[in-house]
Design a protein around this motif. Sequence first.
Motif, mmCIF file in Angstrom:
data_model
loop_
_atom_site.group_PDB
_atom_site.id
_atom_site.type_symbol
_atom_site.label_atom_id
_atom_site.label_comp_id
_atom_site.label_asym_id
_atom_site.label_seq_id
_atom_site.Cartn_x
_atom_site.Cartn_y
_atom_site.Cartn_z
ATOM 1 N N UNK A 93 0.823 -1.221 0.000
ATOM 2 C CA UNK A 93 0.000 0.000 0.000
ATOM 3 C C UNK A 93 0.854 1.267 0.000
ATOM 4 N N UNK A 94 1.182 1.779 -1.178
ATOM 5 C CA UNK A 94 2.056 2.958 -1.271
ATOM 6 C C UNK A 94 1.449 4.136 -0.511
ATOM 7 N N UNK A 95 0.158 4.402 -0.746
ATOM 8 C CA UNK A 95 -0.606 5.386 0.037
ATOM 9 C C UNK A 95 -1.930 4.746 0.404
ATOM 10 N N UNK A 96 -2.544 5.173 1.513
ATOM 11 C CA UNK A 96 -3.780 4.539 1.958
ATOM 12 C C UNK A 96 -4.647 5.515 2.735
ATOM 13 N N UNK A 97 -5.947 5.206 2.772
ATOM 14 C CA UNK A 97 -6.886 6.048 3.503
ATOM 15 C C UNK A 97 -8.315 5.656 3.176
ATOM 16 N N UNK A 98 -9.270 6.268 3.876
ATOM 17 C CA UNK A 98 -10.695 5.986 3.652
ATOM 18 C C UNK A 98 -11.283 6.837 2.541
ATOM 19 N N UNK A 99 -10.572 7.866 2.127
ATOM 20 C CA UNK A 99 -11.040 8.735 1.059
ATOM 21 C C UNK A 99 -9.822 9.393 0.421
ATOM 22 N N UNK A 100 -10.023 9.891 -0.801
ATOM 23 C CA UNK A 100 -8.931 10.560 -1.510
ATOM 24 C C UNK A 100 -8.926 12.054 -1.197
ATOM 25 N N UNK A 101 -7.779 12.703 -1.186
ATOM 26 C CA UNK A 101 -6.446 12.096 -1.346
ATOM 27 C C UNK A 101 -6.039 11.295 -0.119
ATOM 28 N N UNK A 118 0.999 7.294 4.228
ATOM 29 C CA UNK A 118 2.120 6.953 3.361
ATOM 30 C C UNK A 118 2.855 5.764 3.970
ATOM 31 N N UNK A 119 2.920 4.676 3.205
ATOM 32 C CA UNK A 119 3.563 3.472 3.740
ATOM 33 C C UNK A 119 5.045 3.709 4.003
ATOM 34 N N UNK A 120 5.674 4.552 3.208
ATOM 35 C CA UNK A 120 7.100 4.823 3.396
ATOM 36 C C UNK A 120 7.368 5.474 4.745
ATOM 37 N N UNK A 121 6.365 6.137 5.304
ATOM 38 C CA UNK A 121 6.509 6.789 6.602
ATOM 39 C C UNK A 121 5.874 5.967 7.729
ATOM 40 N N UNK A 122 4.691 5.420 7.474
ATOM 41 C CA UNK A 122 3.941 4.734 8.533
ATOM 42 C C UNK A 122 4.326 3.273 8.684
ATOM 43 N N UNK A 123 4.750 2.628 7.591
ATOM 44 C CA UNK A 123 5.133 1.225 7.654
ATOM 45 C C UNK A 123 3.967 0.301 7.947
ATOM 46 N N UNK A 124 4.286 -0.949 8.262
ATOM 47 C CA UNK A 124 3.259 -1.954 8.536
ATOM 48 C C UNK A 124 2.376 -1.561 9.718
#
Length: 318
Positions: free
Chosen positions: A114-122, A126-132
């Motif tokens: 999941x490169x980026x994730x959320x319940x709505x856009x945008x 950010x997976x690069x920051x938040x990780x698993x």
Amino acid sequence: MGEIAGLAIDDSGQSLTVVRGVRRRYSFTVDGPDRVGAEDVPVEVTGIVLGVRYLYSVLVEGSTVKSRTIVRPSRNTDVAKVDLEWCCLREHVPADAPALIISAAERHLPEALPRRFGEYEPFQGKYSEAGMEGFGQAWREATSWLFFSGSGLCLGGALSGGPGEQYPDRYWSMSLTLLADPLREAPWRDAVRDLFTTLADTLGAFYASAECIRDSTEIALCTLRFPEGWLGLRPAPTWWSWFGSPYASVADLLPATGRRPTVNGVLFEATTEPRPRDQTEPLSRWLPANLFARIGPKPGHVQPLPLIRAAVVPDELS
């Protein structure tokens, strides 16, 4: 390697030794091949090399290998896609489902991370920051679907919310959307198949499917789960189908040539490469028709197409 100018093979030892020049000076050695399973390949290697099945030990400096690069079409290009879906009973979904998803993606298809994730856009995550841990926390706190974007051939996906979902029902599902064209190559198919079956086996699924959608003119079907109960097997022809309990027993009726067992179910491949619905045999050719949901009327060309519940739904899912 014996045909490369300046190099020759010295097979005097157990390892294959490569020598160079007239004086046959030592250059490097090669050990192998040793067959390896996907679980034995380091995730660092999976991330850059596609379709690893054999291990060679080579000591050579200055080499670099990258076989996962694809040309991704522009956002507005209408291309064929493959939709993957995993369907589970909510009580069977492991509490660490996000960690299982991340682990399977790292092992088999890093493009599905999941490169980026959320319940709505945008998407804010950010997976690069938040990780698993950050992805897992977002899932646990999600009040509805948790959406995410991928990379490479993976356009993105979604999974039902976790314990924080505002209006949970008995069913839980996850989906991924992939570009179809790369899946005409065996290494990409192998990688996606491994991800598909691993998640079906580990997420506690009872049914999973992979359906090829030709382009935007082909109307999609609505989801097979709804608050009042399970609708039945997918009525449109599917490229791949995975059957867990209670459907696994009827999978024996499918042709043996496309059927194989997995850890907790049975996978059926209708064709080698992904094909559109009108070029794929429907499963109802072999399985009882009353197990399939039916496509409902489509006044005004409703999209997605509404579905009518199957005449027979296993007691465990009704």
